[in-house]
Design a protein around this motif. Sequence first.
Motif, mmCIF file in Angstrom:
data_model
loop_
_atom_site.group_PDB
_atom_site.id
_atom_site.type_symbol
_atom_site.label_atom_id
_atom_site.label_comp_id
_atom_site.label_asym_id
_atom_site.label_seq_id
_atom_site.Cartn_x
_atom_site.Cartn_y
_atom_site.Cartn_z
ATOM 1 N N GLU A 21 0.859 -1.178 0.000
ATOM 2 C CA GLU A 21 0.000 0.000 0.000
ATOM 3 C C GLU A 21 0.894 1.227 0.000
ATOM 4 O O GLU A 21 1.841 1.307 0.779
ATOM 5 C CB GLU A 21 -0.913 0.006 1.228
ATOM 6 N N THR A 43 1.260 5.725 -0.637
ATOM 7 C CA THR A 43 0.587 7.003 -0.464
ATOM 8 C C THR A 43 0.878 7.880 -1.669
ATOM 9 O O THR A 43 2.036 8.020 -2.074
ATOM 10 C CB THR A 43 1.079 7.710 0.814
ATOM 11 N N ASP A 44 -0.181 8.453 -2.254
ATOM 12 C CA ASP A 44 0.056 9.328 -3.402
ATOM 13 C C ASP A 44 0.262 10.763 -2.932
ATOM 14 O O ASP A 44 0.243 11.061 -1.730
ATOM 15 C CB ASP A 44 -1.067 9.215 -4.437
ATOM 16 N N HIS A 80 -3.601 10.024 -0.391
ATOM 17 C CA HIS A 80 -4.505 8.889 -0.485
ATOM 18 C C HIS A 80 -3.730 7.571 -0.380
ATOM 19 O O HIS A 80 -2.640 7.431 -0.935
ATOM 20 C CB HIS A 80 -5.261 8.915 -1.816
ATOM 21 N N LYS A 81 -4.314 6.598 0.302
ATOM 22 C CA LYS A 81 -3.723 5.266 0.394
ATOM 23 C C LYS A 81 -4.190 4.435 -0.802
ATOM 24 O O LYS A 81 -5.386 4.330 -1.071
ATOM 25 C CB LYS A 81 -4.149 4.579 1.691
ATOM 26 N N ILE A 82 -3.234 3.853 -1.515
ATOM 27 C CA ILE A 82 -3.530 3.103 -2.733
ATOM 28 C C ILE A 82 -2.927 1.707 -2.627
ATOM 29 O O ILE A 82 -1.749 1.553 -2.291
ATOM 30 C CB ILE A 82 -2.936 3.802 -3.984
ATOM 31 N N ASP A 137 -8.784 5.772 -8.749
ATOM 32 C CA ASP A 137 -9.678 6.614 -7.949
ATOM 33 C C ASP A 137 -10.327 5.827 -6.813
ATOM 34 O O ASP A 137 -10.711 6.418 -5.792
ATOM 35 C CB ASP A 137 -10.761 7.220 -8.841
ATOM 36 N N ARG A 138 -10.433 4.503 -6.994
ATOM 37 C CA ARG A 138 -11.059 3.660 -5.964
ATOM 38 C C ARG A 138 -10.024 2.944 -5.091
ATOM 39 O O ARG A 138 -10.380 2.089 -4.292
ATOM 40 C CB ARG A 138 -11.998 2.655 -6.628
ATOM 41 N N GLY A 139 -8.745 3.307 -5.310
ATOM 42 C CA GLY A 139 -7.725 2.818 -4.400
ATOM 43 C C GLY A 139 -6.910 1.633 -4.866
ATOM 44 O O GLY A 139 -6.284 0.965 -4.043
ATOM 45 N N ASP A 161 -1.488 13.289 -2.894
ATOM 46 C CA ASP A 161 -2.594 13.915 -2.175
ATOM 47 C C ASP A 161 -2.879 13.245 -0.840
ATOM 48 O O ASP A 161 -3.867 13.566 -0.174
ATOM 49 C CB ASP A 161 -3.859 13.888 -3.034
#
Length: 467
Positions: free
Chosen positions: A107, A109-110, A114-116, A416-418, A112
């Motif tokens: 996982e 972090t981008d 966000h956790k991806i 967008d949904r991770g 912004d």
Amino acid sequence: MNNKRQFVKGRNCLYAIFFLLFFSLRLLAVEAVDKKISVSFSNLPLKEAIHEIEVASGYTFFYDGNKIDLTQKVSLNVSNQPIESALNSMLRTTDLSFEITSKQMTEVTDIDGHKILMFGSNAYQGLTNDQRVIDAAKAALDKYGSGCAGSRFLNGTLDLHVQLEKELAEFMHKDESLCFSTGFSVNQGVLACVVGRNDYIICDDRDHASIVDGRRLSFATQLHYKHNDMEDLERVLKTLPHEAIKLIVVDGVFSMEGDLANLPEIVKLKHKYNCSIMVDEAHGLGVFGKQGRGVCDHFGLTDEVDLIMGTFSKSLASIGGFIASDKDTINFLRHSCRTYIFSASNTPAATAAALEALHIIQNEPERFEQLWDVTNYALKRFREEGFEIGETESPIIPLYVRDAMKTFEVTKKAYDRGVFINPVIPPACAPQDTLVRFALMATHTKEQVERGVKILKEVFVEEGVIK
């Protein structure tokens, strides 16, 4: 303004335009490839920015305003730059770039925050975040400094390089090995060097781009055969002189499709038609074979393969590459291979990291068990959910979309949904074979895989790719 416009299909657009395709903007002007523009604007809505570039270039861009946010603000300040460069500069100011601000783990972090979920990495052993690898790199940085400031042929050889080459040769069961600064430069330099005029180089038509570039630099006659089609390979070999030097070059694991080279049959043809074999183990090392020695070891055919190439940027959690072979061949390459002689040597930190990763994969068999456990689970789940995944036998799972535009839409929606996956479009694949690439690491969990499968199922259904 040049009012005469020529139109081409999207696959002929520049690499930069593929990113514009990502949000449905198509450049349709052939002359734009080399056209230079000067333009400056700041914080303009995308629609107005596109118009400014159209005016500066004399070309028209076509886009679907229903699929992109034309109000997002972009900036650009270029003078006498090719359109490709200008567009790349503009893209970096949008919210469409995938910039990671964390370590490469399961996982990330981008930019912004966000956790991806990361299913786009080649770190099959999951060692890029291993503290032992990090500490080894730090120690080398302290001892040797940040770089060697010279090529291996001059002042750039450290005892660390020599140690890694020795251990890689032992690991790959070859006489010697030679380390390079990148994996790409291994194939590029070796293939340009080991075959020459009146020789033949025969490649699978889905071999990696570095193999393609390497063969183009050689003076040998270049031939290819249909992907993993042994009848077609034999058809090619039948036409060649028996006593001529003939080198068959193949990926051990094909990097986009995830399937394996049919090495047992290639070896049979080697003996029948008096050939040599080179195998690119970039995606096999750390995945297949005893202790991760690769596809050659997996098939028990290491002794039959004349040249084995590998990289450090996948399972070995670093950057660089190597070639392993017999003593005479390595000695010849050491004194003849241009990408070895005329490139700065790999950094101490990268070399130490690869060496430590090599030690870890040899001593922790449980990592392979974990990798194959999540890989087999993912393969099972994708098949159950109706995805088309081809002939993959590896942690590389191709999810076929077979439409360039939808491939980018799927990638964006998944992000967008991770879920981070990689879009694969020409020239990395045939136009009808576009896909997104889902790759596993030993550190992934089944729960993470399940989340990824469910999200991708939603996206693929929305795009009409599967039911």
